[in-house]
Design an enzyme around this catalytic site. Structure first.
Site, PDB file in Angstrom:
ATOM      1  N   LYS A  85       0.857  -1.186   0.000  1.00 54.29           N
ATOM      2  CA  LYS A  85       0.000   0.000   0.000  1.00 54.29           C
ATOM      3  C   LYS A  85       0.897   1.241   0.000  1.00 54.29           C
ATOM      4  O   LYS A  85       1.767   1.390   0.870  1.00 54.29           O
ATOM      5  CB  LYS A  85      -0.877  -0.037   1.250  1.00 54.29           C
ATOM      6  CG  LYS A  85      -2.216   0.635   1.088  1.00 54.29           C
ATOM      7  CD  LYS A  85      -3.065   0.307   2.303  1.00 54.29           C
ATOM      8  CE  LYS A  85      -4.370   1.049   2.302  1.00 54.29           C
ATOM      9  NZ  LYS A  85      -5.060   0.901   3.585  1.00 54.29           N
TER      10      LYS A  85
HETATM   11  O1  G3P Z   1      -7.581   2.034   5.226  1.00 59.02           O
HETATM   12  C1  G3P Z   1      -7.851   3.264   4.655  1.00 59.02           C
HETATM   13  C2  G3P Z   1      -9.200   3.844   5.023  1.00 59.02           C
HETATM   14  O2  G3P Z   1     -10.200   2.874   4.867  1.00 59.02           O
HETATM   15  C3  G3P Z   1      -9.231   4.578   6.331  1.00 59.02           C
HETATM   16  O3  G3P Z   1     -10.533   4.960   6.712  1.00 59.02           O
HETATM   17  O4  G3P Z   1     -12.103   5.743   8.440  1.00 59.02           O
HETATM   18  O5  G3P Z   1      -9.645   6.213   8.710  1.00 59.02           O
HETATM   19  O6  G3P Z   1     -10.984   7.387   6.983  1.00 59.02           O
HETATM   20  P1  G3P Z   1     -10.829   6.144   7.766  1.00 59.02           P
END
Ligand code: G3P
Length: 221
Positions: A85
């Site tokens: 990633k």
């Molecule tokens: O893994 C990346 C993403 O899904 C993170 O989500 O909720 O931290 O914006 P969030």
């Protein structure tokens, strides 16, 4: 549309995997920071791999191309099946280009616009992660961006898979599927919320009550 769980928590991942509903796991440094600090990252990731066996995205934390490549090599030394990633920054695109030339799968993260998605795909990304919730948080419409990306993908037959990320509630899953995402990576809590319905619970209670009544009648007859 496939579902991944967006988590680094082994118990959550084990439960989601037992249900048979997830095809992979995405992690990020913030998710890993919530887990036991005495456990090395590679041990957590190895356990996740044993549980799920499918896609696992593991994120680099370098911000320079060479550092990202070195980290990718380290991750692959303990998990050859890992998808690397990479953040959507210019140095990240250069890393994606190098890794894709070596057939190493990459997931470009922190994508917030169609132009970023297009650049990531052209650099050779295997996956582009479009963040929904974080766009909504600043008054934009994450699903609109995802829809634009999916439309461009269809029109130009782009190969990278679109991941709907930063999913905050079950309707994001529905809207992501309708917009054309290939995958939604969903936090465990939202995944569980998405399985429930009050009518399912009420209906089951009624069936159980009626089954018990019938059983009682058959005993007394
Ligand atoms: O893994 C990346 C993403 O899904 C993170 O989500 O909720 O931290 O914006 P969030």
């Amino acid at each position: 549309m496939q579902l991944f769980v967006d988590s680094a928590n082994v118990d959550e991942i084990r439960h989601a995997a037992q249900l048979g509903i997830i095809a992979g796991v995405t992690t990020n440094p913030s998710l890993l920071a919530k887990e036991d600090p005495t456990q090395p990252v590679e041990r957590i990731i190895a356990t996740i791999q044993e549980i799920v066996g499918g896609h696992i995205s593991v994120e680099v934390v370098s911000t320079e191309t060479d550092g990202m490549i070195r980290e990718a090599e380290e991750i692959l030394s303990w998990l050859p099946e890992a998808t690397i990633k990479i953040p959507m920054i210019p140095a990240g695109l250069a890393a994606v280009r190098q890794l894709s030339r070596r057939d190493i799968p990459t997931n470009v993260t922190l994508v917030f616009s169609p132009t970023q998605a297009l650049a990531a795909a052209n650099a050779g990304a295997s996956y582009v992660s479009v963040f929904l919730g974080r766009l909504d948080d600043i008054g934009h419409d994450g699903i609109d961006v995802l829809r634009d990306v999916a439309e461009i993908w269809d029109m130009h037959h782009m190969e990278a898979e679109i991941i709907a990320a930063s999913v905050r509630h079950p309707m994001h899953i529905v809207e992501a599927a309708k917009a054309g995402a290939h995958i939604a990576t969903v936090p465990y809590k939202v995944l569980m919320q998405s399985l429930t319905h009050p009518l399912t619970d009420a209906g089951l209670q009624a069936f159980l009550r009626d089954a018990a009544k019938r059983q009682q009648r058959s005993v007394t007859v």
